[in-house]
Design an enzyme around this catalytic site. Structure first.
Site, PDB file in Angstrom:
ATOM      1  N   ILE A 105       0.812  -1.232   0.000  1.00 42.39           N
ATOM      2  CA  ILE A 105       0.000   0.000   0.000  1.00 42.39           C
ATOM      3  C   ILE A 105       0.839   1.273   0.000  1.00 42.39           C
ATOM      4  O   ILE A 105       0.305   2.361  -0.184  1.00 42.39           O
ATOM      5  CB  ILE A 105      -0.995   0.032   1.187  1.00 42.39           C
ATOM      6  CG1 ILE A 105      -0.265  -0.087   2.524  1.00 42.39           C
ATOM      7  CG2 ILE A 105      -2.068  -1.045   1.034  1.00 42.39           C
ATOM      8  CD1 ILE A 105      -1.088   0.390   3.711  1.00 42.39           C
TER       9      ILE A 105
ATOM     10  N   TYR B  61       1.880   4.924  17.265  1.00 40.75           N
ATOM     11  CA  TYR B  61       0.963   4.066  16.498  1.00 40.75           C
ATOM     12  C   TYR B  61      -0.448   4.666  16.529  1.00 40.75           C
ATOM     13  O   TYR B  61      -1.097   4.827  15.493  1.00 40.75           O
ATOM     14  CB  TYR B  61       0.980   2.655  17.093  1.00 40.75           C
ATOM     15  CG  TYR B  61      -0.171   1.772  16.681  1.00 40.75           C
ATOM     16  CD1 TYR B  61      -0.211   1.171  15.415  1.00 40.75           C
ATOM     17  CD2 TYR B  61      -1.231   1.527  17.551  1.00 40.75           C
ATOM     18  CE1 TYR B  61      -1.281   0.359  15.054  1.00 40.75           C
ATOM     19  CE2 TYR B  61      -2.292   0.719  17.195  1.00 40.75           C
ATOM     20  CZ  TYR B  61      -2.318   0.137  15.938  1.00 40.75           C
ATOM     21  OH  TYR B  61      -3.379  -0.664  15.578  1.00 40.75           O
TER      22      TYR B  61
HETATM   23  N1  LIG Z   1      -3.987  -6.872  16.373  1.00 36.38           N
HETATM   24  C1  LIG Z   1      -4.605  -6.041  17.227  1.00 36.38           C
HETATM   25  O1  LIG Z   1      -4.588  -6.257  18.453  1.00 36.38           O
HETATM   26  C2  LIG Z   1      -5.307  -4.837  16.714  1.00 36.38           C
HETATM   27  C3  LIG Z   1      -5.311  -4.475  15.381  1.00 36.38           C
HETATM   28  N2  LIG Z   1      -5.955  -3.327  14.973  1.00 36.38           N
HETATM   29  C4  LIG Z   1      -5.955  -2.929  13.574  1.00 36.38           C
HETATM   30  O2  LIG Z   1      -6.531  -3.979  12.840  1.00 36.38           O
HETATM   31  C5  LIG Z   1      -5.971  -4.052  11.530  1.00 36.38           C
HETATM   32  C6  LIG Z   1      -5.564  -5.482  11.239  1.00 36.38           C
HETATM   33  O3  LIG Z   1      -4.557  -5.851  12.146  1.00 36.38           O
HETATM   34  P1  LIG Z   1      -4.132  -7.351  12.375  1.00 36.38           P
HETATM   35  O4  LIG Z   1      -4.680  -8.204  11.293  1.00 36.38           O
HETATM   36  O5  LIG Z   1      -4.421  -7.690  13.767  1.00 36.38           O
HETATM   37  O6  LIG Z   1      -2.566  -7.186  12.242  1.00 36.38           O
HETATM   38  P2  LIG Z   1      -1.492  -8.001  11.406  1.00 36.38           P
HETATM   39  O7  LIG Z   1      -0.182  -7.399  11.768  1.00 36.38           O
HETATM   40  O8  LIG Z   1      -1.708  -9.440  11.600  1.00 36.38           O
HETATM   41  O9  LIG Z   1      -1.883  -7.646   9.913  1.00 36.38           O
HETATM   42  C7  LIG Z   1      -1.505  -6.460   9.294  1.00 36.38           C
HETATM   43  C8  LIG Z   1      -1.166  -6.802   7.866  1.00 36.38           C
HETATM   44  O10 LIG Z   1      -0.802  -5.596   7.192  1.00 36.38           O
HETATM   45  C9  LIG Z   1       0.220  -5.947   6.305  1.00 36.38           C
HETATM   46  N3  LIG Z   1       1.014  -4.799   5.874  1.00 36.38           N
HETATM   47  C10 LIG Z   1       1.899  -4.075   6.574  1.00 36.38           C
HETATM   48  N4  LIG Z   1       2.459  -3.156   5.776  1.00 36.38           N
HETATM   49  C11 LIG Z   1       1.916  -3.314   4.549  1.00 36.38           C
HETATM   50  C12 LIG Z   1       2.117  -2.681   3.312  1.00 36.38           C
HETATM   51  N5  LIG Z   1       2.987  -1.691   3.161  1.00 36.38           N
HETATM   52  N6  LIG Z   1       1.391  -3.100   2.256  1.00 36.38           N
HETATM   53  C13 LIG Z   1       0.507  -4.108   2.382  1.00 36.38           C
HETATM   54  N7  LIG Z   1       0.292  -4.760   3.526  1.00 36.38           N
HETATM   55  C14 LIG Z   1       1.000  -4.366   4.600  1.00 36.38           C
HETATM   56  C15 LIG Z   1       1.087  -6.927   7.072  1.00 36.38           C
HETATM   57  O11 LIG Z   1       1.886  -7.620   6.141  1.00 36.38           O
HETATM   58  P3  LIG Z   1       2.966  -8.697   6.592  1.00 36.38           P
HETATM   59  O12 LIG Z   1       2.143  -9.926   6.897  1.00 36.38           O
HETATM   60  O13 LIG Z   1       3.832  -8.818   5.406  1.00 36.38           O
HETATM   61  O14 LIG Z   1       3.648  -8.140   7.813  1.00 36.38           O
HETATM   62  C16 LIG Z   1       0.030  -7.762   7.754  1.00 36.38           C
HETATM   63  O15 LIG Z   1      -0.303  -8.879   6.966  1.00 36.38           O
HETATM   64  C17 LIG Z   1      -4.821  -3.055  11.522  1.00 36.38           C
HETATM   65  O16 LIG Z   1      -5.237  -1.909  10.822  1.00 36.38           O
HETATM   66  C18 LIG Z   1      -4.581  -2.734  12.986  1.00 36.38           C
HETATM   67  O17 LIG Z   1      -4.117  -1.417  13.151  1.00 36.38           O
HETATM   68  C19 LIG Z   1      -6.644  -2.539  15.848  1.00 36.38           C
HETATM   69  C20 LIG Z   1      -6.692  -2.864  17.171  1.00 36.38           C
HETATM   70  C21 LIG Z   1      -6.065  -4.058  17.707  1.00 36.38           C
HETATM   71  C1  LIG Z   2       5.057  -8.805  26.183  1.00 37.91           C
HETATM   72  C2  LIG Z   2       4.130  -8.529  27.344  1.00 37.91           C
HETATM   73  C3  LIG Z   2       2.843  -8.079  27.143  1.00 37.91           C
HETATM   74  N1  LIG Z   2       2.017  -7.838  28.183  1.00 37.91           N
HETATM   75  C4  LIG Z   2       0.654  -7.367  27.956  1.00 37.91           C
HETATM   76  C5  LIG Z   2       0.552  -5.919  27.608  1.00 37.91           C
HETATM   77  C6  LIG Z   2      -0.547  -5.862  26.592  1.00 37.91           C
HETATM   78  O1  LIG Z   2      -1.766  -5.448  27.164  1.00 37.91           O
HETATM   79  C7  LIG Z   2      -0.752  -7.275  26.123  1.00 37.91           C
HETATM   80  C8  LIG Z   2      -0.476  -7.493  24.648  1.00 37.91           C
HETATM   81  O2  LIG Z   2       0.799  -6.975  24.337  1.00 37.91           O
HETATM   82  P1  LIG Z   2       1.208  -6.578  22.841  1.00 37.91           P
HETATM   83  O3  LIG Z   2       2.469  -5.814  22.930  1.00 37.91           O
HETATM   84  O4  LIG Z   2       1.083  -7.763  21.973  1.00 37.91           O
HETATM   85  O5  LIG Z   2       0.013  -5.722  22.428  1.00 37.91           O
HETATM   86  P2  LIG Z   2      -0.191  -4.181  22.363  1.00 37.91           P
HETATM   87  O6  LIG Z   2       0.763  -3.565  21.444  1.00 37.91           O
HETATM   88  O7  LIG Z   2      -0.318  -3.549  23.681  1.00 37.91           O
HETATM   89  O8  LIG Z   2      -1.601  -4.375  21.735  1.00 37.91           O
HETATM   90  C9  LIG Z   2      -2.126  -3.530  20.788  1.00 37.91           C
HETATM   91  O9  LIG Z   2      -1.920  -3.913  19.466  1.00 37.91           O
HETATM   92  C10 LIG Z   2      -2.264  -2.845  18.622  1.00 37.91           C
HETATM   93  C11 LIG Z   2      -2.038  -3.270  17.180  1.00 37.91           C
HETATM   94  C12 LIG Z   2      -3.612  -2.305  18.864  1.00 37.91           C
HETATM   95  O10 LIG Z   2      -4.198  -1.660  18.012  1.00 37.91           O
HETATM   96  C13 LIG Z   2      -4.196  -2.365  20.248  1.00 37.91           C
HETATM   97  O11 LIG Z   2      -5.577  -2.576  20.230  1.00 37.91           O
HETATM   98  C14 LIG Z   2      -3.572  -3.359  21.145  1.00 37.91           C
HETATM   99  O12 LIG Z   2      -4.249  -4.542  21.224  1.00 37.91           O
HETATM  100  O13 LIG Z   2       0.099  -8.095  26.896  1.00 37.91           O
HETATM  101  C15 LIG Z   2       2.448  -8.037  29.488  1.00 37.91           C
HETATM  102  O14 LIG Z   2       1.689  -7.785  30.441  1.00 37.91           O
HETATM  103  N2  LIG Z   2       3.718  -8.484  29.716  1.00 37.91           N
HETATM  104  C16 LIG Z   2       4.601  -8.743  28.697  1.00 37.91           C
HETATM  105  O15 LIG Z   2       5.767  -9.150  28.938  1.00 37.91           O
END
Ligand SMILES: NC(=O)C1=CN([C@@H]2O[C@H](COP(=O)(O)OP(=O)(O)OC[C@H]3O[C@@H](n4cnc5c(N)ncnc54)[C@H](OP(=O)(O)O)[C@@H]3O)[C@@H](O)[C@H]2O)C=CC1
Ligand SMILES: Cc1cn([C@H]2C[C@H](O)[C@@H](COP(=O)(O)OP(=O)(O)O[C@H]3O[C@@H](C)C(=O)[C@@H](O)[C@H]3O)O2)c(=O)[nH]c1=O
Length: 297
Positions: A51, A138
């Site tokens: 993207i 982020y």
């Molecule tokens: N996971 C979570 O806890 C949360 C996620 N979100 C949002 O949800 C959405 C989906 O996240 P999620 O599926 O969990 O995360 P993932 O990291 O599993 O998926 C994100 C995907 O985006 C792809 N990506 C990154 N850069 C590019 C690029 N330049 N071009 C095309 N693709 C790209 C990654 O590719 P690659 O596989 O190659 O790394 C990956 O497959 C995101 O927008 C995230 O911000 C919101 C709240 C919580």
């Molecule tokens: C590695 C680690 C994580 N944690 C906790 C903190 C956190 O709440 C949870 C998950 O940690 P992570 O670093 O995977 O997640 P984190 O980056 O905090 O999660 C976020 O991801 C992005 C993409 C989002 O958009 C958010 O919604 C949110 O879910 O685990 C601990 O308590 N101890 C640890 O050693």
């Protein structure tokens, strides 16, 4: 059949959404992602799409002419976004701008996936009306992208979600359940925060929420998350209990001791009433979520 193009289709949400839309059979599905297809199933067309490549984005979307674009692709490692803000800008902000521009070309409905990290964490169980004020980079990039979407003059929806868990093929990043399980299975002690609050979201539920938005062509912001309000410490304990692992390896910590590169908001978690009433969204409980995840992908 109407066409849905998905960005980030190799990701946790992307693979769940691709499979769900194919299974439900209401849409022609076009999955796009960085590198080659990692889901590798039948029923959809896959195109490699970075993207950040504006020309490639407008070319592909211009050719396919999707009715809907679900933009899930993002740089999702919060600490990496803090360390590499320019890369985060490029993927999360410029990438979204490219998608918006291409959607304009073909008048596609845009569903953008955003996060609880647009909030500052002072109050939990947030509604869509709550004031946004991110505490990490982020969150800032995701909020900037939300604003671009809102100002785009496209038909748009934003689905914000929280701490997504699940399992897909060849995952880009781990998630809390897999992390807890892996460490406890290896007999390693872990420290888990007990001063953050979240409504953890099963990736399949989030995919279903996205499908409901598409089905209804529902516009506006929707909070799509799980319904259990838990601390990561509770999530770890429940995960250990579910898998019959040793809970004594889990000890509580908090923000003052567990310092991360990117600051995390303390209390988030969503009030999902709007999604329930307007979309008919109904997530699984956390225990059902672990069971579904455990059944495999
Ligand atoms: N996971 C979570 O806890 C949360 C996620 N979100 C949002 O949800 C959405 C989906 O996240 P999620 O599926 O969990 O995360 P993932 O990291 O599993 O998926 C994100 C995907 O985006 C792809 N990506 C990154 N850069 C590019 C690029 N330049 N071009 C095309 N693709 C790209 C990654 O590719 P690659 O596989 O190659 O790394 C990956 O497959 C995101 O927008 C995230 O911000 C919101 C709240 C919580
Ligand atoms: C590695 C680690 C994580 N944690 C906790 C903190 C956190 O709440 C949870 C998950 O940690 P992570 O670093 O995977 O997640 P984190 O980056 O905090 O999660 C976020 O991801 C992005 C993409 C989002 O958009 C958010 O919604 C949110 O879910 O685990 C601990 O308590 N101890 C640890 O050693």
């Amino acid at each position: 059949m109407q066409k849905v193009l998905i960005t980030g289709a190799n990701g946790l949400l992307g693979q769940n959404l691709t499979r769900l839309l194919v299974e439900d059979g209401k849409y022609e599905v076009i999955a796009t992602g960085r590198g080659t297809d990692r889901l590798c199933e039948d029923g959809y067309t896959y195109y490699e799409l970075d993207i950040t490549d504006n020309e490639a984005v407008s070319h592909l979307i211009g050719e396919i002419k999707p009715d809907f674009v679900v933009h899930t692709a993002a740089m999702t490692q919060v600490d990496d976004c803090e360390r590499e803000p320019e890369k985060a800008n490029l993927i999360n902000i410029a990438g979204t701008f490219h998608i918006i521009d291409a959607c304009r070309l073909v008048d596609a409905f845009l569903l953008y996936i955003s996060t609880d990290f647009v909030f500052n964490g002072e109050t939990g169980l947030l509604t869509e009306e709550e004031n946004v004020s991110p505490v990490n980079y982020y969150g800032q990039t995701k909020l900037a992208a939300e604003k671009l979407v809102q100002e785009s003059k496209l038909k748009w929806a934003i689905a914000r979600t929280v701490l997504v868990y699940g399992q897909v093929k060849d995952m880009s990043r781990s998630n809390i359940i897999l992390w807890v399980k892996k460490n406890l299975e290896a007999g390693k002690p872990i420290k888990v925060v007990d001063d953050q609050w979240r409504t953890p979201t099963l990736a399949l539920d989030l995919a279903k929420g996205c499908e409901l938005i598409l089905d209804k062509k529902a516009e506006g912001i929707f909070h799509i998350s799980g319904k259990d309000y838990l601390r990561p410490y509770d999530i770890a304990i429940r995960t250990a209990e579910y898998f019959g692992l040793d809970k004594s390896l889990i000890s509580p910590t908090n923000a003052s001791q567990f310092v991360e590169v990117g600051k995390r908001p303390l209390k988030t978690g969503f009030n999902i009433r709007k999604a329930q009433t307007q979309l008919g969204y109904e997530p699984h409980s956390f225990e059902e979520g672990i069971r579904i995840m455990q059944e495999g992908f």
